[in-house]
Scaffold this motif. Structure first.
Motif, mmCIF file in Angstrom:
data_model
loop_
_atom_site.group_PDB
_atom_site.id
_atom_site.type_symbol
_atom_site.label_atom_id
_atom_site.label_comp_id
_atom_site.label_asym_id
_atom_site.label_seq_id
_atom_site.Cartn_x
_atom_site.Cartn_y
_atom_site.Cartn_z
ATOM 1 N N THR A 1 0.751 -1.181 -0.039
ATOM 2 C CA THR A 1 -0.082 0.101 -0.014
ATOM 3 C C THR A 1 1.054 1.226 -0.141
ATOM 4 O O THR A 1 0.391 2.250 -0.331
ATOM 5 C CB THR A 1 -0.979 0.336 1.172
ATOM 6 N N LEU A 2 2.130 1.168 0.273
ATOM 7 C CA LEU A 2 3.040 2.243 0.408
ATOM 8 C C LEU A 2 3.817 2.336 -0.805
ATOM 9 O O LEU A 2 4.636 3.134 -1.007
ATOM 10 C CB LEU A 2 3.837 2.181 1.464
ATOM 11 N N GLY A 3 3.371 1.465 -1.763
ATOM 12 C CA GLY A 3 4.220 1.357 -3.205
ATOM 13 C C GLY A 3 5.441 0.741 -3.068
ATOM 14 O O GLY A 3 6.444 0.909 -3.982
ATOM 15 N N LEU A 4 5.729 -0.157 -1.958
ATOM 16 C CA LEU A 4 7.136 -0.989 -1.915
ATOM 17 C C LEU A 4 6.938 -2.090 -2.696
ATOM 18 O O LEU A 4 5.794 -2.656 -2.465
ATOM 19 C CB LEU A 4 7.508 -0.838 -0.577
ATOM 20 N N ASN A 5 7.968 -2.552 -3.371
ATOM 21 C CA ASN A 5 8.056 -3.942 -4.365
ATOM 22 C C ASN A 5 8.723 -4.765 -3.793
ATOM 23 O O ASN A 5 8.659 -5.948 -4.378
ATOM 24 C CB ASN A 5 8.437 -3.400 -5.782
ATOM 25 N N VAL A 6 9.760 -4.553 -2.858
ATOM 26 C CA VAL A 6 10.631 -5.615 -2.285
ATOM 27 C C VAL A 6 10.855 -5.400 -0.713
ATOM 28 O O VAL A 6 10.961 -4.296 -0.148
ATOM 29 C CB VAL A 6 11.987 -5.352 -3.036
ATOM 30 N N ALA A 7 10.855 -6.767 -0.189
ATOM 31 C CA ALA A 7 10.973 -6.607 1.254
ATOM 32 C C ALA A 7 12.192 -7.202 1.705
ATOM 33 O O ALA A 7 12.664 -8.345 0.907
ATOM 34 C CB ALA A 7 9.817 -7.487 1.938
ATOM 35 N N TYR A 8 13.141 -6.583 2.371
ATOM 36 C CA TYR A 8 14.180 -7.044 2.964
ATOM 37 C C TYR A 8 14.068 -7.180 4.280
ATOM 38 O O TYR A 8 13.459 -6.646 5.035
ATOM 39 C CB TYR A 8 15.416 -6.078 2.455
ATOM 40 N N LEU A 9 15.126 -8.278 4.840
ATOM 41 C CA LEU A 9 15.266 -8.475 6.298
ATOM 42 C C LEU A 9 16.515 -9.225 6.596
ATOM 43 O O LEU A 9 17.260 -9.616 5.767
ATOM 44 C CB LEU A 9 14.000 -9.474 6.754
ATOM 45 N N SER A 10 16.742 -9.216 7.639
ATOM 46 C CA SER A 10 17.903 -9.970 8.160
ATOM 47 C C SER A 10 17.572 -10.802 9.317
ATOM 48 O O SER A 10 16.610 -10.368 10.166
ATOM 49 C CB SER A 10 19.192 -8.902 8.507
ATOM 50 N N THR A 11 18.136 -11.946 9.453
ATOM 51 C CA THR A 11 17.904 -13.031 10.512
ATOM 52 C C THR A 11 19.299 -13.760 11.162
ATOM 53 O O THR A 11 20.103 -13.853 10.129
ATOM 54 C CB THR A 11 16.727 -13.934 10.156
ATOM 55 N N ILE A 12 19.277 -14.110 12.078
ATOM 56 C CA ILE A 12 20.348 -14.694 12.644
ATOM 57 C C ILE A 12 19.935 -16.316 12.546
ATOM 58 O O ILE A 12 20.971 -17.128 12.221
ATOM 59 C CB ILE A 12 20.907 -14.484 14.224
ATOM 60 N N ASN A 13 18.892 -16.668 12.966
ATOM 61 C CA ASN A 13 18.378 -18.325 12.988
ATOM 62 C C ASN A 13 17.166 -18.574 12.497
ATOM 63 O O ASN A 13 16.496 -19.691 12.893
ATOM 64 C CB ASN A 13 18.740 -18.903 14.475
ATOM 65 N N LYS A 14 16.433 -17.792 11.699
ATOM 66 C CA LYS A 14 15.156 -17.855 11.184
ATOM 67 C C LYS A 14 14.981 -18.120 9.708
ATOM 68 O O LYS A 14 14.007 -17.703 8.951
ATOM 69 C CB LYS A 14 14.159 -17.007 11.752
ATOM 70 N N GLN A 15 16.360 -18.370 8.856
ATOM 71 C CA GLN A 15 16.397 -18.454 7.517
ATOM 72 C C GLN A 15 15.217 -19.421 6.840
ATOM 73 O O GLN A 15 14.621 -19.220 5.933
ATOM 74 C CB GLN A 15 17.730 -19.017 7.093
ATOM 75 N N GLU A 16 15.039 -20.566 7.543
ATOM 76 C CA GLU A 16 14.381 -21.566 7.282
ATOM 77 C C GLU A 16 12.609 -21.108 7.122
ATOM 78 O O GLU A 16 11.895 -21.200 6.165
ATOM 79 C CB GLU A 16 14.101 -22.892 8.111
ATOM 80 N N PHE A 17 12.357 -20.601 8.240
ATOM 81 C CA PHE A 17 10.992 -19.855 8.458
ATOM 82 C C PHE A 17 10.861 -18.985 7.260
ATOM 83 O O PHE A 17 9.817 -18.874 6.505
ATOM 84 C CB PHE A 17 10.833 -19.157 9.684
ATOM 85 N N TYR A 18 11.611 -17.995 6.969
ATOM 86 C CA TYR A 18 11.542 -16.930 5.850
ATOM 87 C C TYR A 18 11.524 -17.531 4.606
ATOM 88 O O TYR A 18 10.886 -17.165 3.722
ATOM 89 C CB TYR A 18 12.384 -15.720 6.101
ATOM 90 N N SER A 19 12.424 -18.786 4.439
ATOM 91 C CA SER A 19 12.537 -19.186 2.916
ATOM 92 C C SER A 19 11.109 -19.851 2.714
ATOM 93 O O SER A 19 10.577 -19.657 1.645
ATOM 94 C CB SER A 19 13.360 -20.339 3.006
ATOM 95 N N LYS A 20 10.261 -20.350 3.752
ATOM 96 C CA LYS A 20 8.929 -20.832 3.276
ATOM 97 C C LYS A 20 7.975 -19.893 3.015
ATOM 98 O O LYS A 20 7.034 -20.071 2.435
ATOM 99 C CB LYS A 20 8.565 -21.721 4.753
ATOM 100 N N LEU A 21 8.407 -18.728 3.350
ATOM 101 C CA LEU A 21 7.574 -17.446 2.904
ATOM 102 C C LEU A 21 7.862 -16.694 1.646
ATOM 103 O O LEU A 21 7.516 -15.937 1.338
ATOM 104 C CB LEU A 21 7.510 -16.375 4.213
#
Length: 170
Positions: A110-130
């Protein structure tokens, strides 16, 4: 947990929930309450924006059970950085983390953003599934990390335990 009793909305439009949100985040990542409150009070419509996942109790009171924050990335105008994603400890494993991340992505669009970025230490598998994939580190404070002029800087390179990830928002 019935999803119909849950809402995700900007914290700055519900300032009476700031203290609850502060306590939730500090239960995961301890920080001075004053500093945390100051960060949460900066939430606004134009970023940074803190979103809260709220459960409506039987007495119609609101309880903060989750949080995410979207921060601008000056060097990537169509991207936003998702941080401080947390769900109340005893409610984890029920799909609420997935729910708040999807709601955060919807809000970003809704803000016109097209790419979401994040950093994680131990939740790579969780975010990969998303749908997130690993990417190069980015700086949310200005230019790209690789473009910093090091000619007059003495530095020690410390390996980061963080994994940076991104997702194209459709």
């Amino acid at each position: 947990m019935a999803m119909e009793r849950l809402e995700v909305f900007p914290l700055h439009r519900n300032k009476h929930l700031i203290k609850q949100c502060c306590d939730l985040i500090n239960s995961e990542w301890s920080r001075s309450e004053m500093a945390r409150l100051h960060s949460l009070e900066a939430s606004c419509d134009t970023l940074p924006t803190s979103l809260v996942l709220v459960k409506t109790e039987e007495d119609n009171s609101k309880k903060v059970i989750g949080h995410s924050k979207i921060t601008p990335i000056p060097s990537i105008p169509d991207g936003g950085f998702i941080e401080t994603v947390v769900i109340e400890n005893h409610l984890r494993g029920k799909g609420l983390g997935k729910y708040i991340v999807y709601k955060t992505e919807e809000y970003m669009k809704t803000l016109g953003l097209n790419v979401a970025y994040l950093s994680t230490i131990n939740k790579q598998e969780f975010y990969s599934k998303l749908g997130y994939i690993q990417c190069q580190p980015i700086s949310i404070y200005g230019g790209c990390l690789s473009s910093i002029n090091h000619s007059n800087v003495v530095s020690v390179i410390v390996p980061s335990r963080k994994t940076f990830m991104k997702k194209q928002l459709k």
